[in-house]
Write a protein that holds these residues in place. Structure first.
Motif, short mmCIF file in Angstrom:
data_model
loop_
_atom_site.label_atom_id
_atom_site.label_comp_id
_atom_site.label_asym_id
_atom_site.label_seq_id
_atom_site.Cartn_x
_atom_site.Cartn_y
_atom_site.Cartn_z
N LEU A 54 4.72 9.62 -7.51
CA LEU A 54 3.82 8.20 -7.24
C LEU A 54 4.75 7.17 -7.45
O LEU A 54 5.58 7.03 -8.67
N ARG A 55 4.56 6.16 -6.88
CA ARG A 55 5.10 4.74 -7.09
C ARG A 55 4.12 3.98 -8.07
O ARG A 55 3.01 3.62 -7.64
N ASP A 121 1.10 3.32 -5.69
CA ASP A 121 -0.03 4.45 -5.75
C ASP A 121 -0.66 4.32 -7.20
O ASP A 121 -1.82 4.82 -7.34
N LEU A 122 -0.13 3.84 -8.21
CA LEU A 122 -0.43 3.70 -9.58
C LEU A 122 -0.31 2.49 -10.06
O LEU A 122 0.86 2.00 -10.23
N LEU A 147 -2.48 -2.39 -5.22
CA LEU A 147 -2.51 -0.88 -4.80
C LEU A 147 -2.53 -0.68 -3.36
O LEU A 147 -3.27 -1.52 -2.76
N LYS A 148 -2.09 0.61 -3.03
CA LYS A 148 -2.35 0.99 -1.58
C LYS A 148 -3.93 1.30 -1.73
O LYS A 148 -4.58 1.42 -2.44
N GLY A 151 -5.22 4.15 -3.84
CA GLY A 151 -4.22 3.92 -5.03
C GLY A 151 -5.21 3.90 -6.20
O GLY A 151 -6.35 3.20 -6.26
N ARG A 152 -4.60 4.19 -7.40
CA ARG A 152 -5.44 4.24 -8.79
C ARG A 152 -4.91 3.47 -9.72
O ARG A 152 -3.78 2.98 -10.03
#
Length: 273
Positions: A54-55, A121-122, A147-148, A151-152
């Protein structure tokens, strides 16, 4: 530069080398063991799940021990902080550990201007961060911008009920500070920091704000995130109420008497719509 940023930045620039030299931050353990994680991330790990590949971006990353820990769990990490002295220490630790982490200097509210928007992603924010920000809505807007879709956000923070208590009262729980966000800051004048050191700080004035749990959640909902998990904890990583707490084997502090009376921290996760 806003007055609060100038004052808080000077304070954290002084803290950074003291924290890096302190055994509390465990720099030597990170260098000696490639599997070592910070206590905060060890606590978070069961809730984080698999973050391999994850990015991620760690907002208010300070000297980077949590950022490095997330990278060791497999995320491709960027750390952002407003303190150049903190980032100097973070880069040094990452280099000593052979970790490829991108560190960027900027205030939180400018993160989406200096980093690629809608590309992470994070977004991770660790304990003891939000209280340095005057407006939770601006923070939530920044998180959403980074965030995408899908994404979280992963946030663990000191509970606002704890932060409203008088930390100098050692014989009970006494509410003396604001629970809800206020326009004016709580102003502190303190030459100490939270690690053991004989070096007094010269930049002693700091500004802080509390943000109610409902305010945090509502701000995230307003800016396009869905709440997927929230958990309140009876523990926190520092001795927030001196004289009333006991340190557990897990590195977390809890109330010595009747710990069920008070939430000390919380974990929140939200996903961008």
């Amino acid at each position: 530069m806003n007055k609060y940023l100038e004052l808080n930045k000077a304070n954290w620039d002084e803290r950074a080398p003291l924290h890096a030299a302190s055994p509390d931050y465990e720099a030597a353990k990170f260098i000696a063991s490639p599997d070592h994680l910070s206590a905060v991330v060890r606590f978070d790990q069961p809730r984080l799940g698999d973050i391999t590949g994850l990015r991620g971006v760690h907002l208010q990353c300070h000297i980077g021990t949590d950022t490095l820990s997330l990278a060791r769990l497999g995320a491709v990490m960027t750390g952002l902080d407003f303190s150049p002295a903190s980032l100097d220490q973070a880069r040094r630790l990452a280099s000593d550990c052979g970790a490829d982490i991108n560190y960027v200097e900027a205030p939180v509210y400018e993160a989406a201007q200096v980093l690629e928007g809608a590309s992470f992603d994070l977004v991770y924010t660790g304990v003891g961060a939000l209280n340095w920000l005057p407006c939770i809505d601006n923070w939530a807007r920044t998180v959403a911008a980074l965030l995408k879709p899908g994404g979280r956000l992963f946030l663990r923070e000191g509970h606002p009920m704890l932060l409203a208590l008088d930390e100098n009262c050692q014989d009970g729980l006494r509410v003396t500070g604001p629970y809800f966000e206020r326009p004016e800051p709580t102003v502190w004048d303190d030459d100490s920091t939270y690690v053991e050191t004989d070096v007094p700080l010269k930049a002693t004035i700091t500004h802080e704000w509390n943000h109610g749990l409902g305010e945090v959640i509502s701000a995230l909902l307003r800016h396009g995130l869905n709440l997927v998990a929230i958990e309140e904890h009876d523990s926190i990583p520092w001795e927030a109420l001196p004289g009333q707490m006991i340190l557990g084997e897990d590195g977390e502090w809890r109330l010595r008497a009747e710990p069920w009376r008070l939430p000390l921290s919380y974990t929140l996760q939200a996903v961008k719509r």
